[in-house]
Design an enzyme around this catalytic site. Sequence first.
Site, PDB file in Angstrom:
ATOM      1  N   GLY A   1       4.181  -4.660   3.818  1.00  0.00           N
ATOM      2  CA  GLY A   1       4.554  -5.863   3.449  1.00  0.00           C
ATOM      3  C   GLY A   1       4.278  -6.908   4.612  1.00  0.00           C
TER       4      GLY A   1
ATOM      5  N   ASP B   1      -2.423  -2.018   9.736  1.00  0.00           N
ATOM      6  CA  ASP B   1      -2.670  -2.121   8.205  1.00  0.00           C
ATOM      7  C   ASP B   1      -3.103  -3.208   7.678  1.00  0.00           C
ATOM      8  OD1 ASP B   1      -1.417   0.604   8.060  1.00  0.00           O
ATOM      9  OD2 ASP B   1       0.615  -0.047   7.803  1.00  0.00           O
TER      10      ASP B   1
ATOM     11  N   SER C   1       2.023  -6.604   6.681  1.00  0.00           N
ATOM     12  CA  SER C   1       0.484  -6.665   6.992  1.00  0.00           C
ATOM     13  C   SER C   1      -0.140  -7.609   5.763  1.00  0.00           C
ATOM     14  CB  SER C   1      -0.074  -5.333   6.825  1.00  0.00           C
ATOM     15  OG  SER C   1       0.417  -4.495   7.988  1.00  0.00           O
TER      16      SER C   1
ATOM     17  N   LYS D   1       0.726  -1.202  -0.168  1.00  0.00           N
ATOM     18  CA  LYS D   1       0.027   0.055  -0.100  1.00  0.00           C
ATOM     19  C   LYS D   1       0.922   1.333  -0.165  1.00  0.00           C
ATOM     20  CE  LYS D   1       1.038   0.930   4.520  1.00  0.00           C
ATOM     21  NZ  LYS D   1       1.648   2.100   4.986  1.00  0.00           N
TER      22      LYS D   1
END
Length: 310
Positions: free
Chosen positions: A110, A145, A112, A17
Amino acid sequence: MSPHAARRSVRSRAPGKINVFLAVGALQDDGYHEVATAYQAVSLYEDVTAVEADDFAVEITGPIDTTGVPVDGSNLALRAARAVAERSGYRGGVHLTIEKRVPVAGGMGGGSADAAATLVAVDALWGTALGRDELLRIAAELGADVPFALAGGTAVGTGRGDELSAALAKGEFHWVLALAEDGLSTPAVYRALDEHRDRHRADIGPVRATPVVDANVLQALRAGDAELLAESLHNDLQAPAMRLAPKLAATLEAGEEAGALAGLVSGSGPTVAFLVADIDAALEVQIALSASGVRVARATGPVHGARLLH
């Protein structure tokens, strides 16, 4: 289960993200901060293969440096698998193989994504059928996240980032990601922010306990307007990340000089995300940054959240 018996496996994928907007509230008594963030899931993925096993184990592969990723019980994907087993009463285990492409400790979620992909994979592998809402509840317990990596797309996150509301986003946004050689500790970046605010309290004034996402960001996402979004990119953690990793300033300058509409540190850094107008501009920025010795990747967003691969 006999070691020679065929063991079922499931493969899943979840995205990294970019926080296109991140405002951090005042430090609270419990040591945490409320945040207001606009997330966009991008096409840099983590793939997880889950294989039936008698116990729980994880191995890490992929084209990036994964030496900093734990493979013991502290690994977030293993914690996700154990949480599903505990919630459902499942008695077996799982062997996870994570193919990492999202930078480690890079501010792109990453770990998450690993956890979100694992939730989807083991739920399917074990037939636990917990349902999306229950998986989201588990995700929120694992980390701020993780729910977004499960949901994907574009969303506003409040609270600690885990209280999600979908945000409308039109079209496709193009990103060039400058990948730093060394990671940054998220707690260290937050500490640097708090220390800066304490030192300059007289100049800054009181910090809002409950921040909000700038309306211009949501408008730009709804319109699919990269130029408008570029004007509204913001990250309260960028300045402290740059204090801890001074080379980021030169990377930001290089990307913008190469034609990016704007750049910002993603999350707690040190990945720098450059928003560009289109694929041609992305290639130009990628070539310029590569020539200056920066490792780069191209990505688009928004993309789907965690899902099974068939």
